[in-house]
Each structure stands twice: as structure tokens, then as C-alpha cells.
Design an enzyme around this catalytic site. Structure first.
Site, PDB file in Angstrom:
ATOM      1  N   GLU A 161      44.920 -52.377  26.995  1.00  0.00           N
ATOM      2  CA  GLU A 161      46.284 -52.860  27.284  1.00  0.00           C
ATOM      3  C   GLU A 161      46.343 -54.113  28.163  1.00  0.00           C
ATOM      4  O   GLU A 161      47.056 -54.141  29.168  1.00  0.00           O
ATOM      5  CB  GLU A 161      47.107 -51.732  27.928  1.00  0.00           C
ATOM      6  CG  GLU A 161      47.236 -50.524  27.038  1.00  0.00           C
ATOM      7  CD  GLU A 161      48.113 -49.415  27.621  1.00  0.00           C
ATOM      8  OE1 GLU A 161      48.607 -49.577  28.749  1.00  0.00           O
ATOM      9  OE2 GLU A 161      48.284 -48.400  26.943  1.00  0.00           O
ATOM     10  N   ASN A 203      41.503 -52.214  23.089  1.00  0.00           N
ATOM     11  CA  ASN A 203      42.474 -51.193  22.678  1.00  0.00           C
ATOM     12  C   ASN A 203      43.863 -51.540  23.219  1.00  0.00           C
ATOM     13  O   ASN A 203      43.996 -51.933  24.379  1.00  0.00           O
ATOM     14  CB  ASN A 203      41.999 -49.850  23.275  1.00  0.00           C
ATOM     15  CG  ASN A 203      42.707 -48.639  22.723  1.00  0.00           C
ATOM     16  OD1 ASN A 203      42.742 -48.429  21.509  1.00  0.00           O
ATOM     17  ND2 ASN A 203      43.273 -47.818  23.601  1.00  0.00           N
ATOM     18  N   HIS A 239      51.276 -45.197  19.113  1.00  0.00           N
ATOM     19  CA  HIS A 239      52.276 -44.273  19.654  1.00  0.00           C
ATOM     20  C   HIS A 239      53.590 -44.650  18.966  1.00  0.00           C
ATOM     21  O   HIS A 239      54.192 -45.674  19.284  1.00  0.00           O
ATOM     22  CB  HIS A 239      52.390 -44.432  21.177  1.00  0.00           C
ATOM     23  CG  HIS A 239      51.135 -44.048  21.891  1.00  0.00           C
ATOM     24  ND1 HIS A 239      50.644 -42.764  21.888  1.00  0.00           N
ATOM     25  CD2 HIS A 239      50.247 -44.769  22.613  1.00  0.00           C
ATOM     26  CE1 HIS A 239      49.523 -42.710  22.598  1.00  0.00           C
ATOM     27  NE2 HIS A 239      49.252 -43.921  23.029  1.00  0.00           N
ATOM     28  N   GLU A 266      45.155 -43.486  19.343  1.00  0.00           N
ATOM     29  CA  GLU A 266      45.944 -42.561  20.182  1.00  0.00           C
ATOM     30  C   GLU A 266      47.181 -42.096  19.428  1.00  0.00           C
ATOM     31  O   GLU A 266      48.281 -42.010  19.985  1.00  0.00           O
ATOM     32  CB  GLU A 266      46.362 -43.262  21.491  1.00  0.00           C
ATOM     33  CG  GLU A 266      45.187 -43.792  22.281  1.00  0.00           C
ATOM     34  CD  GLU A 266      45.572 -44.398  23.627  1.00  0.00           C
ATOM     35  OE1 GLU A 266      46.723 -44.214  24.075  1.00  0.00           O
ATOM     36  OE2 GLU A 266      44.701 -45.054  24.232  1.00  0.00           O
ATOM     37  N   ASP A 268      50.305 -40.593  17.848  1.00  0.00           N
ATOM     38  CA  ASP A 268      51.308 -39.531  17.942  1.00  0.00           C
ATOM     39  C   ASP A 268      52.606 -40.119  17.403  1.00  0.00           C
ATOM     40  O   ASP A 268      52.861 -41.308  17.545  1.00  0.00           O
ATOM     41  CB  ASP A 268      51.449 -38.947  19.356  1.00  0.00           C
ATOM     42  CG  ASP A 268      51.595 -39.958  20.475  1.00  0.00           C
ATOM     43  OD1 ASP A 268      51.958 -41.120  20.207  1.00  0.00           O
ATOM     44  OD2 ASP A 268      51.349 -39.582  21.633  1.00  0.00           O
TER      45      ASP A 268
HETATM   46  C1  XIL Z   1      48.041 -41.065  29.172  1.00  0.00           C
HETATM   47  C2  XIL Z   1      47.665 -39.610  29.301  1.00  0.00           C
HETATM   48  O1  XIL Z   1      47.912 -38.977  28.068  1.00  0.00           O
HETATM   49  C3  XIL Z   1      48.462 -38.960  30.398  1.00  0.00           C
HETATM   50  O2  XIL Z   1      47.970 -37.654  30.646  1.00  0.00           O
HETATM   51  C4  XIL Z   1      48.349 -39.785  31.684  1.00  0.00           C
HETATM   52  O3  XIL Z   1      49.213 -39.226  32.656  1.00  0.00           O
HETATM   53  C5  XIL Z   1      48.722 -41.226  31.444  1.00  0.00           C
HETATM   54  O4  XIL Z   1      47.908 -41.736  30.406  1.00  0.00           O
HETATM   55  N1  XIL Z   1      47.783 -45.432  26.567  1.00  0.00           N
HETATM   56  C6  XIL Z   1      46.501 -45.060  26.889  1.00  0.00           C
HETATM   57  C7  XIL Z   1      46.243 -43.680  27.366  1.00  0.00           C
HETATM   58  O5  XIL Z   1      45.573 -45.842  26.689  1.00  0.00           O
HETATM   59  O6  XIL Z   1      45.194 -43.632  28.281  1.00  0.00           O
HETATM   60  C8  XIL Z   1      47.474 -43.046  27.960  1.00  0.00           C
HETATM   61  O7  XIL Z   1      47.179 -41.688  28.261  1.00  0.00           O
HETATM   62  C9  XIL Z   1      48.642 -43.187  27.019  1.00  0.00           C
HETATM   63  C10 XIL Z   1      48.960 -44.624  26.744  1.00  0.00           C
END
Ligand code: XIL
Length: 452
Positions: A161, A203, A239, A266, A268
Site C-alpha cells: 500500500e 501489494n 477488497h 486479500e 473479500d
Molecule cells: C487487516 C487485518 O485483517 C485486521 O485484523 C487488522 O486489524 C488490520 O489489517 N490490507 C492489508 C491487510 O494489507 O494487512 C489488512 O489486514 C487489510 C487491508
């Protein structure tokens, strides 16, 4: 002016399954071949299916049974982040990260390392640092953690990020970024030196479709590749809510075309169209040869960081959701080793104008599918160096939907493209590229180039 034109139509490879209807998007293999878990289904085309894992949940038998049976890649949800692994400067704690790694290995899974440097979840001591002192601490962190896990990690999210949201296409401000723009490449070099076997990934989120942010990342990866900075892969967090971006496949493909692997890291998806959107993301990855796997960000809905949005594949009690069934079906429809669509035609057309007339020439390489295309335009200087250039294209039956590495005058009809800052100078005989995505037909773009 001499005009040469070459057109090559590549006939798509179609797997014959009885009398498969041409025009169907996917051809299902015989049911006997269908796998019954996500990991096994993904493995049929050489890919993996993974999940984020929280160490605190490993004692939950419903959770750990689903983990063991369904998934063959694991990402630690928080346990390998900077605040977890180096809570005090120079004092490392790998206990929870190691638990996750050992559980994964015991299950026959591989592990994605997440994440060496991220502006969030920095330990407090690092948040309070800046400048060369912070840079030194950052690189030490990368070296120490990558060395601890040396030889055990499939791929590291070396940097997470680092790009800004919105239209700038530039970096996000952070104390990491303020140590100097070269922090990302320095981190990749340190990671490579510490663990030469791990693939090294960048990422990010909101980079799943073609937009200013993903184009910023694209330009960085292209620059790294051209200068030999060690980068092997790009992760797309995905996401999402309701839909996959319609150009997700094209976006993954343009990165893959730079010579890196791509992964959905990641995933969802919230919203009522969840099952369809999950299938769309699955198919976008399957359609890109270098998309090597998909990871969902948790197992059951109540394991998700998106509290109350129910964005995952299993219910709170561990039952398979409609989204699970649609992912499994999509994975089982993958055609190992060939293209998954029967309707895509790829045409590469190269048109050149006469070298020298405007001090430069422009050629186009076109990747056309039914509804749209990606055009990559190469600008080549003549016998004098360029300090700026304009390319003119004709879009008679097309509309530009996104572009990178050039400014443009409009989105259809006669469109003029001018250099951006970093590609204005082209040495004599040298070249640079820009590109765009469009809807409609990209044939007849007929680019011409002039020095400015
Ligand atoms: C999130 C976790 O799922 C949570 O448990 C934590 O509180 C915050 O981070 N992008 C990412 C992940 O790269 O590491 C993040 O994970 C979600 C967004």
C-alpha cells in the site's frame, strides 16, 4: 509517406468437449474431473487457493478443519507485520508468525509473507522515527525478517500500500515515503539479498481495475523491470463490494505482460451480488496465465476484518455459502494450460509512419477482444533526440476508458497524446511507450508522431 500494415489473427485454442457451443464463455470439463475443494480445484490449472489465517483461531476445530481441507496457501493476517515481529527496535518476536507457518507446512500448504514494510501497523517506535535513521531501521527490519523466514516463503509482500488513492497515480505520503522515493527499490534489493528463493511482490488495494492508482503501480513495476530492480509479482488485494471491476482481467494481463506474476491476495466481497462477483474474480485470474493464485482474507464471515459485511465463503458456523459453490465451479471450469474463453480474438496490428518526417515514429500493438482493447503505442525518436512528442490517433469507433504514461486531448475521434514528465526525453533512435484501454474497436488507430 510510406505506410506498412501487418495483421495477424491468432485463432483461439478451443478444447473440444462433445459439441461445445461456440460463444459460451466457459467450457466445463467432464464432471469426473471436478475437484471437491478449493485448493484441489485451483491446482488443476497449476494455481493455489489460499486464505488469511489468525494465530488466535488455530485452536478452533471448525476453523482449522476448513483450513486444512480447503486451502493450500496461507497468509498470516497480522502476525508477520512490523508491529508483531519487531515490537521494540532490534528485538524480534516470531512466535505467532512461526505458529502459522508451521501449521501451514504441516497441512502441506505454502506461505505468503505479509508484509515487510507498510505504513500501517508500524510499531510505535518506528512511527516516531524519520529520515536516515528510519531508513536504516526499515532496511534492517526487511533483512532480519526475510532472513528468519529464508527458504520458507513462497512470496513476500515486500511493500504494501505505498500508492495514493485518487487520480494522482503517485505515492502515498508516509514516514516511509519521506525517507526518499527509492525506499521501495531499496527494500526489494534487501529482501532479495536476504532470501533469494522468495518471490518478491508489491501489494495494494483499489488497483484491481485499470485506474490512475493501478497505472501508477504499473509504471513503477515497468521502471523496476527496465532497471533490474528485483520484483517478481504484484498482489491485488481485491477488497470489493458487489462487483469485480469489469476490466480486472485486462488489468492483471497488462501487469503480467511486464514480466511479473500476479495474484489476488486479500479477496473479500460484500453485497448481494457476492456469488457472481466471486466467480468473476476467479475467472479473471484463470484467464491470465501468470495469475498464479487467489487468497481470500479469512475463512468464515465472522473471521473477517469487515465486521458485519459477511464477505467470505463460509458462514459463521462453517457452512459453504453460494459464493463458495460459484468459486469451486469456476475453478473446476478452468481449462488447464489454455485460454478459458472461446470468444476472445487477439489481433496484433503494427502500423508505422515514415521515419523522420516529424522527428519520430509511432507504432501500435493492439490486444483486441470482443468488447474492447488495450493499445500499447511505441514512440521512437529519429536521428535526433526528442525533448517532447505528440502522437495523434484516430478512434473512429472506439472510446478511451483509461490511459497511462501520456496526456490526452479527448477520448474519441482524433485524439492527441503528449508526453508526461518522465518520458519527454527520448534519445536518438531510442523509444518509449504509453498505452490506453478502450471500448469498441481499436483497428485503424493509425498513430503518427511529431516532435514538440
Ligand atoms: C487487516 C487485518 O485483517 C485486521 O485484523 C487488522 O486489524 C488490520 O489489517 N490490507 C492489508 C491487510 O494489507 O494487512 C489488512 O489486514 C487489510 C487491508
Amino acid at each position: 509517406m510510406k505506410l506498412t500494415s501487418k495483421s495477424v489473427a491468432l485463432v483461439p485454442i478451443i478444447v473440444t468437449v462433445a459439441t461445445a457451443a461456440i460463444g459460451a464463455t466457459l467450457i466445463a470439463p467432464p464432471a469426473a474431473n471436478a475437484a471437491s475443494t478449493l485448493g484441489a480445484a485451483a491446482a488443476q490449472s497449476g494455481r493455489y487457493y489460499g486464505t488469511a489465517v489468525a494465530a488466535s483461531k488455530l485452536g478452533d476445530s471448525t476453523y482449522s478443519n476448513i483450513l486444512r481441507t480447503e486451502f493450500n496457501m496461507v497468509t498470516a493476517e497480522n502476525e508477520m507485520k512490523w508491529d508483531a515481529t519487531e515490537p521494540n527496535r532490534g528485538q524480534f518476536n516470531y512466535s505467532n508468525g512461526d505458529r502459522i507457518l508451521n501449521t501451514a507446512v504441516g497441512n502441506g500448504s505454502r506461505v505468503r509473507g505479509h508484509a515487510l514494510l507498510w505504513y500501517q501497523q508500524e510499531p510505535g517506535w518506528a512511527q516516531r522515527m524519520e529520515g536516515s535513521d528510519l531508513r536504516q531501521a526499515m532496511m534492517n527490519h526487511v533483512t532480519q525478517v526475510a532472513t528468519h523466514y529464508k527458504g520458507k516463503i513462497y512470496a513476500w509482500d515486500v511493500v504494501n500500500e505505498a500508492f495514493a488513492d485518487g487520480n494522482s497515480g503517485g505515492r502515498r505520503d508516509s514516514n516511509l515515503q519521506r525517507t526518499g522515493n527509492d525506499w521501495i527499490e531499496a527494500a526489494f534489493r534487501a529482501a532479495r539479498a536476504a532470501d533469494p528463493a522468495a518471490k518478491l511482490c508489491y501489494n495494494d488495494y483499489n488497483t484491481d481495475g485499470i485506474n490512475a492508482k493501478s497505472t501508477g503501480v504499473y509504471n513503477m513495476v515497468r521502471d523496476f523491470k527496465s532497471r533490474g530492480v528485483p520484483i517478481d509479482c504484484v498482489g491485488f488485494q481485491a477488497h470489493l463490494t458487489n462487483n469485480a471491476p469489469s476490466d480486472m482481467r485486462q488489468n492483471l494481463q497488462r501487469f503480467a505482460d511486464l514480466g511479473v506474476d500476479v495474484q489476488i491476495t486479500e479477496l473479500d466481497i460484500a453485497g448481494s451480488n457476492q456469488a457472481n462477483a466471486y466467480a468473476d474474480v476467479t475467472r479473471a485470474c484463470l484467464a491470465v496465465t501468470r495469475c498464479t493464485g487467489i487468497t481470500v482474507w479469512g475463512i468464515r464471515d465472522n473471521d473477517s476484518w469487515r465486521t458485519g459485511e459477511n464477505p467470505l465463503l463460509f458462514t459463521n458456523s462453517g457452512a459453504k455459502k453460494a459464493a463458495y459453490n460459484s468459486v469451486l465451479a469456476a475453478l473446476n471450469s478452468a481449462d488447464p494450460g489454455t485460454t478459458t474463453t472461446t470468444t476472445t480474438t487477439t489481433t496484433t496490428t503494427t502500423t508505422s509512419n515514415d521515419p523522420g518526417t516529424g522527428g519520430c515514429t509511432a507504432t501500435v500493438s493492439l490486444n483486441q477482444w470482443n468488447e474492447g482493447f488495450v493499445a500499447t503505442i511505441k514512440v521512437t525518436a529519429g536521428s535526433s533526440a526528442l525533448s517532447g512528442w505528440t502522437v495523434t490517433t484516430t478512434l473512429s469507433s472506439a472510446t478511451v476508458t483509461g490511459s497511462w504514461s501520456a496526456n490526452r486531448s479527448g477520448n474519441s475521434g482524433t485524439v492527441n497524446w503528449t508526453n508526461v514528465d518522465y518520458n519527454a526525453s527520448v534519445p536518438a533512435g531510442g523509444s518509449t511507450e504509453f498505452g490506453f484501454q478502450g471500448s469498441g474497436s481499436g483497428s485503424g488507430l493509425n498513430p503518427t508522431c511529431a516532435a514538440r
